[in-house]
Scaffold this active site. Structure first.
Site, short mmCIF file in Angstrom:
data_model
loop_
_atom_site.label_atom_id
_atom_site.label_comp_id
_atom_site.label_asym_id
_atom_site.label_seq_id
_atom_site.Cartn_x
_atom_site.Cartn_y
_atom_site.Cartn_z
N ARG A 36 0.72 -1.13 -0.28
CA ARG A 36 0.02 0.13 -0.04
C ARG A 36 0.89 1.19 -0.04
O ARG A 36 1.34 1.61 1.07
CB ARG A 36 -0.94 0.02 1.09
CG ARG A 36 -1.97 1.15 1.16
CD ARG A 36 -3.05 0.65 2.42
NE ARG A 36 -4.04 2.01 2.63
CZ ARG A 36 -3.84 2.81 3.42
NH1 ARG A 36 -2.98 2.74 4.47
NH2 ARG A 36 -4.72 3.74 3.49
N SER A 105 -12.82 -4.14 -2.51
CA SER A 105 -13.33 -3.33 -1.03
C SER A 105 -14.79 -3.29 -1.24
O SER A 105 -15.25 -2.91 -2.23
CB SER A 105 -12.50 -1.91 -0.86
OG SER A 105 -11.08 -2.19 -0.61
N LYS A 134 -7.19 4.39 8.05
CA LYS A 134 -7.41 4.72 6.83
C LYS A 134 -8.77 5.73 6.92
O LYS A 134 -9.79 5.43 7.04
CB LYS A 134 -8.02 3.48 5.88
CG LYS A 134 -7.03 2.40 5.59
CD LYS A 134 -7.50 1.15 4.86
CE LYS A 134 -7.97 1.83 3.24
NZ LYS A 134 -8.53 0.47 2.74
#
Length: 209
Positions: A36, A105, A134
């Site tokens: 990420r 997601s 997040k």
């Protein structure tokens, strides 16, 4: 595709390189890794991804790239994970290749079912619990909604968002194929020990399920 302990790297949360995070997480029992990285140039991310891909191949660990299907294809990752505002599943798969994995997601039942129908290989569902890691994760959906999605899906569902060693068992009991974490592993001083502790809780919960 073993999604039992799915660790996402994050330089800001960890303060360590992606490569070090991956090495330590695998030592602790991670079964899947997601690179990420949103700030670095694509060329740099590809080089990092190549090193991580080699480490994951040696260890028999799944390697996924967040968002960037082009980077996933260029570095030899096993697949890509896309969000609701990213490339659709078919477009991502055309870039990474038909044999690669595409995860999606989802935060609602409708999003999960749509991703499944579009051909996603697995779902990352959440945020299960509140999280500050997040900022774009949205409100927590709770274990009840997560369980409805996990039980209703025909593909593996991984819980993400606010998951720790203390609550991972709840997510597994609700039907998760595994848990995805950032801070609970790479944010800890001893990444390997944190991963090992979390993996033990997951395995124990699965044995009792």
């Amino acid at each position: 595709m073993d999604l039992t302990l799915y660790v996402l790297t994050d330089r800001q949360v960890s303060g360590r390189s992606h490569e070090e995070q991956v090495n330590q997480a695998i030592r602790g029992g991670a079964t899947a890794i997601q690179l990420r990285e949103k700030a670095l140039p694509a060329r740099v991310i590809v080089e990092i991804g190549k090193r991580i891909a080699a480490e994951c191949r040696r260890s028999g660990v799944l390697f996924i790239v967040n968002d960037r299907a082009d980077v996933a294809a260029a570095c030899g990752a096993d697949g890509v994970h896309v969000g609701q505002d990213d490339l659709p599943v078919d477009a991502a798969r055309r870039i990474v290749g038909s044999a690669k994995i595409v995860g999606v997601s989802a935060g609602t039942v409708d999003e999960a079912l749509r991703a499944q129908d579009e051909g996603a290989d697995y779902l990352g569902v959440g945020s299960v619990f509140a999280t500050s890691t997040k900022p774009d994760a949205g409100d927590a959906i709770g274990i009840g909604t997560f369980g409805r999605i996990a039980r209703g899906a025909r593909i593996p569902v991984v819980g993400i968002g606010g998951i720790t060693a203390d609550n991972a068992a709840e997510v597994i009991r609700a039907g998760a194929a595994g848990v995805a974490v950032i801070a609970a592993v790479v944010g800890e001083r001893d990444i390997a020990a944190a991963a090992q502790r979390l993996r033990e809780r997951i395995d124990a919960a699965r044995d009792r399920r």
